[in-house]
Enzyme design. Structure first.
Site, short mmCIF file in Angstrom:
data_model
loop_
_atom_site.label_atom_id
_atom_site.label_comp_id
_atom_site.label_asym_id
_atom_site.label_seq_id
_atom_site.Cartn_x
_atom_site.Cartn_y
_atom_site.Cartn_z
CG HIS A 55 -17.54 24.89 67.79
ND1 HIS A 55 -17.07 23.89 68.60
CD2 HIS A 55 -16.45 25.62 67.43
CE1 HIS A 55 -15.77 24.00 68.73
NE2 HIS A 55 -15.35 25.05 68.03
N GLY A 56 -22.14 25.93 67.90
CA GLY A 56 -23.26 26.60 67.27
C GLY A 56 -24.53 25.79 67.31
#
Length: 458
Positions: A316-317
């Site tokens: 996700h990041g």
């Protein structure tokens, strides 16, 4: 955003739709959608179009290897190449910053901008190669088809992650009946409404709370901000998924559902069967099962789950808040599987729903925080009342307008299956309702209040 919302809604999408209807042959339609998809991606980041093409070419070539004499080599190159692209373009500065923090160094950051949708098109390409390795009959000798499959604009930059075998036949042969088109348009409008009318409203409250200084949040503001963000991310991403599914249907493609009322879950394991289904299925099929799944004993199963959730968070990041968010969910998945959290007793019960939503809300608080210190400040305010000054309360109360409260109630209702059962069965009524929603969305856009989709950053 890749396109300005107005250009996309009132120029790009209608033009592509009309041209698609004017063309007769499936080959011509595919070329149209391919050109439209490349224009769509180029509009926002033309500098990274070669990267997208390189990724597709890599997976196309590796698919041929996987279907030929060197299947393991094809998969190995695809995995190394895909992960390598992510490492350079998404995680390089994260790794450098972590090394600097651990060893007190001052290594310069690369400053590389994140290519839009790189996580989605990388995973989609990898799924194709691995599926060919498992079933050589699905390999495609046409680069154009693989390019269209990976770059198709409705789901290119924010999913859902589509598997090649799910739409393989529709690339070669599909129908666009008036009824299917109408259903697609209505689904698209519903998704757009989720984003513009609900998610953005929840986001304004969440942004206001998360922008407060650490010592001035307060318990009321902290819980309000956390709950609003939990609603924001659901309606933001499920709204985009609805739009992608609707657009796909307008052009004859049928994507699988990506959300199944996740906030009705009564265990964390059930939550992940309902939330971002295409991603959780991807990790199950291409990471969890190859690691051994649950076939090698309890301890190995728990280790596999932690690895999967760690990877999910990192996907996700490039921030430790995302990693810890993934591990947070992995922890409760293991606790449920071990029996420490009595998942079987909680399943289907009100107490299970309270437990699951508490875990989810706290997890999304960590997910939304820009740093671990901000997450810590939010948790402190939520559970200890640290920062009982009036700044946070005044900020929240100033945003509790009648319109916001009505939107909040609507968001809570629409997050439940009850909303689906209340849907009118009369086609004329549903069409009229969709038109009303479209007008409201147009008014919202004209006010200039559009915020980019959250998952564009991933």
């Amino acid at each position: 955003m890749v396109f300005s919302s107005a250009i996309f809604l009132f120029v790009f999408l209608p033009v592509v739709f009309v041209l698609d209807r004017l063309l007769r042959g499936i080959r011509a339609k595919n070329i149209l959608l391919l050109v439209a998809s490349l224009i769509f991606y180029s509009f926002g980041q033309p500098v990274y179009l070669p990267l997208l093409l390189l990724s597709v070419a890599l997976n196309y070539g590796c698919g041929l290897l996987a279907a030929g004499k060197y299947p393991k080599l094809g998969v190995g190159i695809a995995v190394a190449g895909g992960i390598g692209l992510l490492a350079v373009f998404k995680y390089a500065d994260f790794m450098i910053g972590t090394i600097n923090g651990l060893f007190g160094l001052s290594l310069p950051l690369t400053g590389i901008a994140l290519p839009i949708g790189i996580s989605f098109f990388t995973f989609q390409g990898l799924s194709y190669v691995i599926d060919v390795y498992r079933d050589k009959s699905i390999v495609s000798r046409s680069f154009v088809k693989i390019l269209l499959y990976i770059s198709y604009f409705p789901q290119l930059i924010a999913g859902p992650i589509v598997k090649y075998h799910d739409i393989e036949k529709e690339i070669d042969q599909r129908q666009t009946t008036p009824r299917e088109t109408a259903l697609g348009i209505r689904r698209f409008i519903c998704g757009l409404s989720k984003k513009l009318l609900i998610s953005n409203a929840m986001g304004q409250m969440a942004d206001a709370v998360f922008a407060l200084p650490a010592g001035e949040i307060g318990m009321f503001a902290a819980w309000t901000g956390a709950i609003c963000y939990t609603l924001q991310i659901y309606f933001d991403f499920s709204g985009y998924s609805d739009m992608a599914i609707g657009m796909g249907r307008m052009f004859g493609f049928h994507f699988l559902e990506n959300f199944d009322y996740p906030y009705t879950a009564t265990t964390i394991q059930e939550f992940w069967r309902r939330w971002h289904i295409s991603l959780s299925t991807w990790f199950r099929d291409y990471l969890y099962i190859p690691l051994g799944g649950n076939r090698k004993g309890k301890v190995r199963t728990w280790v596999n789950r932690v690895i999967v959730f760690f990877t999910t968070g990192l996907w996700h990041g490039a921030n430790w808040t995302f990693v810890l968010w993934g591990l947070w969910h992995g922890l409760f998945s293991v606790l449920e599987d071990s029996g420490i959290v009595p998942a079987r007793r909680l399943k289907g019960r009100a107490l299970g729903h309270v437990y699951t939503m508490l875990v989810v809300v706290l997890g999304f608080t960590l997910f939304r925080a820009e740093s671990l210190s901000q997450a810590g400040a939010m948790f402190a305010a939520m559970f200890t009342g640290v920062g009982l000054g009036w700044t946070g309360t005044v900020t929240v109360c100033s945003l509790l307008t009648p319109v916001f409260l009505l939107t909040l109630m609507l968001a809570l209702l629409l997050s439940l299956p009850t909303a689906k059962r209340l849907q009118p069965k009369n086609e004329s009524i549903t069409l009229a309702g969709a038109m009303v929603l479209l007008v409201l969305c147009m008014l919202n856009l004209s006010a200039g209040t559009f915020n980019p989709f959250i998952y564009f950053q991933f």
